[in-house]
Motif scaffolding. Structure first.
Motif, PDB file in Angstrom:
ATOM      1  N   SER A 119       0.868  -1.233   0.051  1.00 36.04           N
ATOM      2  CA  SER A 119      -0.016   0.091  -0.006  1.00 36.04           C
ATOM      3  C   SER A 119       0.831   1.266   0.030  1.00 36.04           C
ATOM      4  O   SER A 119       0.476   2.290  -0.456  1.00 36.04           O
ATOM      5  CB  SER A 119      -1.022  -0.013   1.091  1.00 36.04           C
ATOM      6  OG  SER A 119      -0.129  -0.299   2.434  1.00 36.04           O
ATOM      7  N   THR A 120       2.065   1.452   0.612  1.00 35.86           N
ATOM      8  CA  THR A 120       2.952   2.488   0.403  1.00 35.86           C
ATOM      9  C   THR A 120       3.276   2.784  -0.782  1.00 35.86           C
ATOM     10  O   THR A 120       3.407   3.963  -1.423  1.00 35.86           O
ATOM     11  CB  THR A 120       4.173   2.190   1.293  1.00 35.86           C
ATOM     12  OG1 THR A 120       3.773   1.669   2.674  1.00 35.86           O
ATOM     13  CG2 THR A 120       5.095   3.180   1.558  1.00 35.86           C
ATOM     14  N   ASN A 121       3.677   1.655  -1.585  1.00 34.87           N
ATOM     15  CA  ASN A 121       4.042   2.013  -2.736  1.00 34.87           C
ATOM     16  C   ASN A 121       2.922   2.489  -3.830  1.00 34.87           C
ATOM     17  O   ASN A 121       3.061   3.458  -4.860  1.00 34.87           O
ATOM     18  CB  ASN A 121       4.501   0.769  -3.750  1.00 34.87           C
ATOM     19  CG  ASN A 121       5.864   0.257  -3.239  1.00 34.87           C
ATOM     20  OD1 ASN A 121       6.753   1.124  -2.614  1.00 34.87           O
ATOM     21  ND2 ASN A 121       6.405  -1.003  -3.644  1.00 34.87           N
ATOM     22  N   PHE A 122       1.816   2.098  -3.578  1.00 32.14           N
ATOM     23  CA  PHE A 122       0.396   2.623  -4.301  1.00 32.14           C
ATOM     24  C   PHE A 122       0.370   4.059  -3.978  1.00 32.14           C
ATOM     25  O   PHE A 122       0.168   4.899  -4.847  1.00 32.14           O
ATOM     26  CB  PHE A 122      -0.590   2.037  -3.694  1.00 32.14           C
ATOM     27  CG  PHE A 122      -1.790   2.145  -4.325  1.00 32.14           C
ATOM     28  CD1 PHE A 122      -2.224   2.070  -5.565  1.00 32.14           C
ATOM     29  CD2 PHE A 122      -2.765   3.090  -3.572  1.00 32.14           C
ATOM     30  CE1 PHE A 122      -3.474   2.603  -6.424  1.00 32.14           C
ATOM     31  CE2 PHE A 122      -4.134   3.522  -4.153  1.00 32.14           C
ATOM     32  CZ  PHE A 122      -4.554   3.396  -5.441  1.00 32.14           C
ATOM     33  N   LEU A 123       0.439   4.351  -2.739  1.00 28.49           N
ATOM     34  CA  LEU A 123       0.422   5.850  -2.164  1.00 28.49           C
ATOM     35  C   LEU A 123       1.416   6.814  -2.918  1.00 28.49           C
ATOM     36  O   LEU A 123       1.475   7.829  -3.487  1.00 28.49           O
ATOM     37  CB  LEU A 123       0.515   5.845  -0.738  1.00 28.49           C
ATOM     38  CG  LEU A 123      -0.643   5.540   0.155  1.00 28.49           C
ATOM     39  CD1 LEU A 123      -0.406   5.730   1.687  1.00 28.49           C
ATOM     40  CD2 LEU A 123      -1.899   6.208  -0.105  1.00 28.49           C
ATOM     41  N   ASN A 179      -9.301  -3.841  -1.199  1.00 28.20           N
ATOM     42  CA  ASN A 179      -9.056  -3.929  -0.029  1.00 28.20           C
ATOM     43  C   ASN A 179      -7.537  -4.295   0.212  1.00 28.20           C
ATOM     44  O   ASN A 179      -6.943  -4.811  -0.758  1.00 28.20           O
ATOM     45  CB  ASN A 179     -10.145  -4.694   0.710  1.00 28.20           C
ATOM     46  CG  ASN A 179      -9.469  -6.134   0.370  1.00 28.20           C
ATOM     47  OD1 ASN A 179      -9.984  -6.646  -0.862  1.00 28.20           O
ATOM     48  ND2 ASN A 179      -9.200  -7.291   1.306  1.00 28.20           N
ATOM     49  N   VAL A 180      -6.981  -3.869   1.390  1.00 27.39           N
ATOM     50  CA  VAL A 180      -5.616  -4.168   1.615  1.00 27.39           C
ATOM     51  C   VAL A 180      -5.834  -5.160   2.832  1.00 27.39           C
ATOM     52  O   VAL A 180      -6.328  -5.266   3.721  1.00 27.39           O
ATOM     53  CB  VAL A 180      -4.922  -2.721   2.292  1.00 27.39           C
ATOM     54  CG1 VAL A 180      -3.363  -3.101   2.407  1.00 27.39           C
ATOM     55  CG2 VAL A 180      -4.858  -1.797   1.058  1.00 27.39           C
ATOM     56  N   ASP A 181      -4.774  -6.121   2.681  1.00 24.85           N
ATOM     57  CA  ASP A 181      -4.595  -7.248   3.630  1.00 24.85           C
ATOM     58  C   ASP A 181      -4.163  -6.578   4.984  1.00 24.85           C
ATOM     59  O   ASP A 181      -3.040  -6.127   5.004  1.00 24.85           O
ATOM     60  CB  ASP A 181      -4.033  -8.387   3.346  1.00 24.85           C
ATOM     61  CG  ASP A 181      -3.731  -9.444   3.844  1.00 24.85           C
ATOM     62  OD1 ASP A 181      -3.789  -9.568   5.188  1.00 24.85           O
ATOM     63  OD2 ASP A 181      -3.953 -10.532   3.469  1.00 24.85           O
ATOM     64  N   GLU A 182      -4.907  -6.728   6.160  1.00 26.38           N
ATOM     65  CA  GLU A 182      -4.485  -6.335   7.295  1.00 26.38           C
ATOM     66  C   GLU A 182      -3.310  -6.862   7.870  1.00 26.38           C
ATOM     67  O   GLU A 182      -2.480  -6.295   8.529  1.00 26.38           O
ATOM     68  CB  GLU A 182      -5.453  -6.407   8.222  1.00 26.38           C
ATOM     69  CG  GLU A 182      -7.020  -5.604   7.808  1.00 26.38           C
ATOM     70  CD  GLU A 182      -8.113  -5.695   8.972  1.00 26.38           C
ATOM     71  OE1 GLU A 182      -8.011  -6.525   9.947  1.00 26.38           O
ATOM     72  OE2 GLU A 182      -9.086  -5.225   8.728  1.00 26.38           O
ATOM     73  N   THR A 187      -0.666  -5.405   2.035  1.00 26.62           N
ATOM     74  CA  THR A 187      -0.432  -5.381   0.619  1.00 26.62           C
ATOM     75  C   THR A 187      -1.867  -5.901  -0.261  1.00 26.62           C
ATOM     76  O   THR A 187      -2.760  -6.174   0.504  1.00 26.62           O
ATOM     77  CB  THR A 187       0.537  -6.818   0.213  1.00 26.62           C
ATOM     78  OG1 THR A 187      -0.212  -8.129   0.712  1.00 26.62           O
ATOM     79  CG2 THR A 187       1.758  -6.220   0.549  1.00 26.62           C
ATOM     80  N   PHE A 188      -2.014  -5.353  -1.212  1.00 24.10           N
ATOM     81  CA  PHE A 188      -3.158  -5.687  -2.042  1.00 24.10           C
ATOM     82  C   PHE A 188      -2.654  -6.603  -3.446  1.00 24.10           C
ATOM     83  O   PHE A 188      -1.510  -6.415  -3.806  1.00 24.10           O
ATOM     84  CB  PHE A 188      -3.987  -4.626  -2.508  1.00 24.10           C
ATOM     85  CG  PHE A 188      -3.379  -3.584  -3.133  1.00 24.10           C
ATOM     86  CD1 PHE A 188      -3.599  -3.629  -4.615  1.00 24.10           C
ATOM     87  CD2 PHE A 188      -2.542  -2.756  -2.625  1.00 24.10           C
ATOM     88  CE1 PHE A 188      -2.845  -2.374  -5.329  1.00 24.10           C
ATOM     89  CE2 PHE A 188      -1.821  -1.416  -3.392  1.00 24.10           C
ATOM     90  CZ  PHE A 188      -2.025  -1.650  -4.749  1.00 24.10           C
ATOM     91  N   ILE A 189      -3.501  -7.205  -3.845  1.00 24.95           N
ATOM     92  CA  ILE A 189      -3.258  -7.792  -5.124  1.00 24.95           C
ATOM     93  C   ILE A 189      -3.483  -7.081  -6.332  1.00 24.95           C
ATOM     94  O   ILE A 189      -4.635  -6.761  -6.441  1.00 24.95           O
ATOM     95  CB  ILE A 189      -4.037  -9.423  -5.171  1.00 24.95           C
ATOM     96  CG1 ILE A 189      -3.753 -10.217  -3.975  1.00 24.95           C
ATOM     97  CG2 ILE A 189      -3.655 -10.079  -6.340  1.00 24.95           C
ATOM     98  CD1 ILE A 189      -2.046 -10.646  -3.736  1.00 24.95           C
ATOM     99  N   LEU A 190      -2.483  -7.182  -7.198  1.00 25.46           N
ATOM    100  CA  LEU A 190      -2.678  -6.743  -8.695  1.00 25.46           C
ATOM    101  C   LEU A 190      -2.695  -7.951  -9.551  1.00 25.46           C
ATOM    102  O   LEU A 190      -1.891  -8.887  -9.543  1.00 25.46           O
ATOM    103  CB  LEU A 190      -1.663  -5.722  -9.094  1.00 25.46           C
ATOM    104  CG  LEU A 190      -1.391  -4.211  -8.483  1.00 25.46           C
ATOM    105  CD1 LEU A 190      -0.085  -3.907  -9.073  1.00 25.46           C
ATOM    106  CD2 LEU A 190      -2.439  -3.679  -8.765  1.00 25.46           C
TER     107      LEU A 190
END
Length: 421
Positions: A237-241, A283-286, A290-293
């Protein structure tokens, strides 16, 4: 023995001969040394700025370019469609009608279940339908007669209602019998188990002669569609931001031919066909953050199989007007800042702090602080220091290993002030 004659003492105020001789020789040697040193200085002065007196360093000329920003992440391949084949009716398997491990098309026959009992049920349903249909004409005629007699008060209203009910019952019996015929026909068709999708079929779990039941837990076989094939890639999620912020600030663009997905296989080779991103999970795995592409790749030769571990190189965007500085040119100063040595137009070395971004191969991505045509030292850093005059030789860096692979002719040394004449 006679006594040797005494040597007369030198006159008062004079030195011995050998002392004066030694002093003359020393003065002469000193004068010759001064003259030789002066001559060397006079010869070296005009050529102090020549290439022979300066250390040689290898440089790379930097130019702005559009750099594809990629992220290399682990991923797993998965079939685009998966179907487990199960029987929908029970019975004994008579035949297996496919070859294991081959491609099958949707609708192809895979297994044949013994159809005898289902054929009998179908025939019985058709007979029941005919029996139900035979009741309809009689009930319809009776109703028509009662309608004529009711006007003559020959029958009661109750008799007319009963006739109408009898006809409706007969018609309902026909509809039920037709449904039974359709059900029996469906069950009979289910005795031939067909492929629900097109794809590559696995081995058979059962052999002819095995007894199967409707909707059993054990699948008879599995069919997977391999072209196209999916690759599931975890992304933080950090890379996504960071990606979203870079796009909003104009440092990246996410559209164009350079924005794509490529694969590195387990043996290190690159998959020849490019893919594209299909979707990202909402959604992001808690537990992992991460999330799946999911990316989709053409797979006409079936080189990729489901479950293969791959490295996905995702094109996150393109950074325009950026510079790639070889990593071997960047060091750290005492403050821990990244620095590089540049050669000015006058041939002097100047140390500069560079703002390195992410790594691109064996280079650092630099967006600011560098101008077009500047020369950065990549070879001979130990022979150069800030403010020193150097001889710059343009070299070529191998993008794979980061080593110097080619040198060009040394530059002409710039003329030094006062060196002419």
């Amino acid at each position: 023995m006679p006594t040797p004659p005494a040597i007369p003492a030198p006159p008062a105020g004079t030195r011995p001969f050998h002392t004066r001789r030694r002093r003359q020789l020393c003065v002469a040697a000193f004068a010759l040394g001064v003259l030789a040193l002066a001559g060397c200085r006079e010869e070296a002065a005009p050529g102090a700025g020549t290439a022979a007196a300066r250390p040689e360093v290898g440089v790379v000329v930097l130019h702005p370019q559009s750099v594809a920003i990629t992220a290399e992440l682990p991923g797993r391949t998965s079939a685009s469609l998966v179907a487990e084949v199960r029987p929908q009716v029970g019975g004994l398997i008579q035949k297996r009608l496919f070859r294991e491990g081959t491609e099958v098309a949707e609708g192809d026959a895979l297994y044949q279940i013994d159809p005898k009992s289902f054929e009998a049920a179908y025939d019985a349903a058709r007979a029941a339908l005919k029996q139900a249909q035979s009741q309809v004409p009689s009930a319809s005629s009776r109703l028509e007669r009662y309608k004529g007699l009711i006007r003559q008060n020959a029958v009661s209203k109750q008799d007319l209602d009963d006739a109408e009910a009898t006809l409706e019952s007969a018609q309902a019996s026909v509809a039920a019998a037709e449904a039974d015929v359709q059900t029996a026909k469906i069950n009979l068709d289910y005795t031939t188990i067909r492929a629900p999708i097109s794809g590559r079929i696995d081995k058979s779990a059962l052999t002819p002669g095995a007894l199967v039941t409707a909707s059993q837990d054990t699948a008879l076989t599995t069919i997977r569609r391999l072209d196209p094939i999916n690759v599931d890639i975890p992304q933080s999620s950090t890379n996504f931001l960071n990606l979203r912020q870079a796009v909003q600030e104009g440092r990246l663009r996410t559209e164009g031919p350079d924005v794509s997905v490529s694969l590195l296989l387990e043996n290190g080779t690159e998959y020849p066909l490019k893919g594209h991103l299909e979707f990202a999970e909402a959604n992001v795995d808690e537990s992992t953050g991460t999330f799946i592409l999911r990316a989709e790749f053409p797979n006409p030769d079936r080189l990729l199989l489901p479950g293969v571990f791959v490295r996905a190189v995702i094109g996150e965007g393109v950074a325009d007007n950026s510079f790639l500085v070889p990593q071997r040119a960047v060091t750290r100063n005492t403050k821990g800042q990244p620095v590089a040595l540049f050669v000015s137009a006058e041939g002097k070395v100047e140390q500069r702090v560079v703002q390195t971004g992410r790594s691109v191969g064996n280079n650092w991505l630099v967006n600011t602080g560098i101008s077009d045509g500047e020369r950065v030292i990549v070879d001979g850093l130990q022979r150069a220091s800030d403010g020193q005059q150097v001889k710059a030789v343009e070299v070529t860096i191998d993008e794979t290993t980061g080593e110097v692979i080619d040198r060009k002719t040394a530059e002409t040394a710039p003329a030094q002030p006062g060196s002419e004449g």
